[in-house]
Scaffold this active site. Structure first.
Site, PDB file in Angstrom:
ATOM      1  N   ASP A 102      55.624  48.268  49.266  1.00 16.23           N
ATOM      2  CA  ASP A 102      56.425  49.365  49.792  1.00 16.23           C
ATOM      3  C   ASP A 102      56.736  49.228  51.301  1.00 16.23           C
ATOM      4  OD1 ASP A 102      57.575  51.973  48.976  1.00 16.23           O
ATOM      5  OD2 ASP A 102      56.314  52.674  50.616  1.00 16.23           O
ATOM      6  N   ASP A 127      48.233  46.435  43.716  1.00 12.42           N
ATOM      7  CA  ASP A 127      48.038  47.851  43.402  1.00 12.42           C
ATOM      8  C   ASP A 127      48.969  48.333  42.286  1.00 12.42           C
ATOM      9  OD1 ASP A 127      46.070  48.239  45.327  1.00 12.42           O
ATOM     10  OD2 ASP A 127      47.533  48.645  46.893  1.00 12.42           O
ATOM     11  N   ARG A 171      44.750  52.463  47.015  1.00  9.40           N
ATOM     12  CA  ARG A 171      44.814  53.502  48.047  1.00  9.40           C
ATOM     13  C   ARG A 171      45.373  54.818  47.497  1.00  9.40           C
ATOM     14  NH1 ARG A 171      45.216  53.221  53.392  1.00  9.40           N
ATOM     15  NH2 ARG A 171      45.342  50.945  53.407  1.00  9.40           N
TER      16      ARG A 171
HETATM   17  O1  F6P Z   1      47.568  45.528  49.137  1.00  9.45           O
HETATM   18  C1  F6P Z   1      47.157  46.888  49.187  1.00  9.45           C
HETATM   19  C2  F6P Z   1      45.701  46.942  49.385  1.00  9.45           C
HETATM   20  O2  F6P Z   1      45.179  46.114  48.409  1.00  9.45           O
HETATM   21  C3  F6P Z   1      45.055  48.335  49.310  1.00  9.45           C
HETATM   22  O3  F6P Z   1      44.611  48.711  48.044  1.00  9.45           O
HETATM   23  C4  F6P Z   1      43.930  48.206  50.334  1.00  9.45           C
HETATM   24  O4  F6P Z   1      43.536  49.427  50.848  1.00  9.45           O
HETATM   25  C5  F6P Z   1      44.530  47.331  51.349  1.00  9.45           C
HETATM   26  O5  F6P Z   1      45.367  46.439  50.649  1.00  9.45           O
HETATM   27  C6  F6P Z   1      43.571  46.611  52.257  1.00  9.45           C
HETATM   28  O6  F6P Z   1      44.120  45.440  52.767  1.00  9.45           O
HETATM   29  P1  F6P Z   1      43.804  44.774  54.156  1.00  9.45           P
HETATM   30  O7  F6P Z   1      42.338  44.848  54.375  1.00  9.45           O
HETATM   31  O8  F6P Z   1      44.287  43.369  53.985  1.00  9.45           O
HETATM   32  O9  F6P Z   1      44.591  45.516  55.183  1.00  9.45           O
END
Ligand code: F6P
Length: 347
Positions: A102, A127, A171
């Protein structure tokens, strides 16, 4: 045409396969493909590198992204936006092909709409929460890893008559938790779409305990809302990423739930936080195929001049949807689907 390709946001399985397919299809149109390193940062900094068949041929079974990724948001600072627009011209690009969720595709959509930058999108996210596409690649591979982990946790939980909580990423949407819980035969699940109800969980788990099931597995999305946790959260200063999202790993759904289960059930409890493990490794065949089909389609859209669009999966068809329609509204788990699977958890 000269096409700049980038991967933005959290990485996931399938990115390399989509890049590979896009480069291969681009050869049929004599397009020149160049990589923009680390997502939109590559455009802000104007650094490209050539992408040819030799670079991508062997990528079919590789996790991660050859192009590297970041959560850079060029709209965050005026000078970054200006630099991006200037670099697009200076580098002689005709289009940016953005592979992302997104946030990344939101930037592609705005650049197209507000600044007439020709962009095309490929949807990705483990996700599975992007609208206007039935599935995103990365999701199937993430679920496969999470189910494997859940099965292993059940073995040790059974050996020790314990309850184990498995925290998975997610999330705003609980797709990974939901699919993992169903496929691993978990005893209870928590997803962000349904407010966490600890009383109901305890009542259900006690029923199982009463009929002699002394061990179990609870699967929970990192983004689940619990009143007790939310109150504690409000007092904490939250770390945010470039798109303003709270960094959830500090939230501690896993340990919080393990403590609650132990307190309410009087059984020994452990927790495991799967985190980024589900984002790496060799993609499942489903993700390799989906990513490859989307990569091909994206280059076809570019060749037809259908900018401002995203390649998308609808049913078994790969089609095109306007980027604008896909971004800004999270595809969450419908309540009806959650209710459909509940009979597997309340026995
Ligand atoms: O890609 C989305 C996601 O997987 C979320 O579910 C998660 O909160 C986030 O990425 C964390 O990613 P990073 O630690 O790489 O910022």
């Amino acid at each position: 045409m000269k096409i700049g390709v980038l991967t933005g946001g959290g990485d996931c399985c399938g990115l390399n396969q989509a890049i590979r397919a896009a480069v291969m299809r681009a050869m049929d149109f004599n397009h020149e493909m160049v990589g923009l390193r680390e997502g939109w940062k590559g455009l802000v900094e104007g650094l490209t590198f050539p992408l040819g068949l030799d670079d991508v041929e062997g990528l079919i079974d590789k996790g991660g992204t050859l192009l590297e990724s970041s959560r850079t948001n060029p709209f965050k600072k005026e000078e970054d936006l200006r630099a991006s627009l200037e670099n697009f011209k200076r580098l002689g690009l005709d289009c940016v092909l953005a592979l992302g969720g997104d946030d990344t595709l939101g930037v592609a959509s705005r650049l197209f709409k507000e600044y007439q930058v020709p962009t095309v999108g490929v949807p990705k996210t483990m996700d599975n929460d992007l609208s206007e596409t039935d599935y995103t690649f990365g999701f199937d591979s993430a679920v496969a890893v999470a189910v494997d982990a859940a099965d292993r946790l059940k073995d040790t939980a059974r050996s020790h008559r314990r309850y184990v909580v498995l925290e998975v990423m997610g999330r705003h949407a609980g797709w990974v938790a939901l699919w993992t819980a169903v496929a691993s035969g978990a005893d209870w699940l928590f997803i962000p779409e349904v407010p966490g109800d600890l009383q109901t969980m305890a009542a259900q788990l006690k029923k199982k305990l009463a009929r002699g099931k002394h061990w179990g597995l609870v699967v929970a999305s990192e983004g689940t809302h619990f009143e007790a946790l939310n109150a504690a959260d409000e007092t904490k200063e939250k770390a945010l990423d470039a798109f303003g999202h709270e960094i959830l790993r500090e939230r501690g759904i896993g340990p919080f739930l393990a403590e609650e289960v132990e307190k309410r059930m009087e059984v020994e409890t452990r927790f495991a936080v799967l985190g980024h493990i589900v984002r790496g490794g060799s993609p499942t065949p489903f993700d390799r195929i989906l990513a490859s089909r989307l990569g091909i389609k994206a280059v076809e859209l570019i060749s037809e001049g259908r900018f401002g669009h995203m390649a998308s999966l609808k049913g078994n068809e790969i089609t095109a949807v306007p980027l604008e329609a896909a971004v800004g509204k999270t595809k969450t788990v419908p309540l009806a689907l959650y209710e459909e699977i509940l009979p597997l958890f309340d026995k």
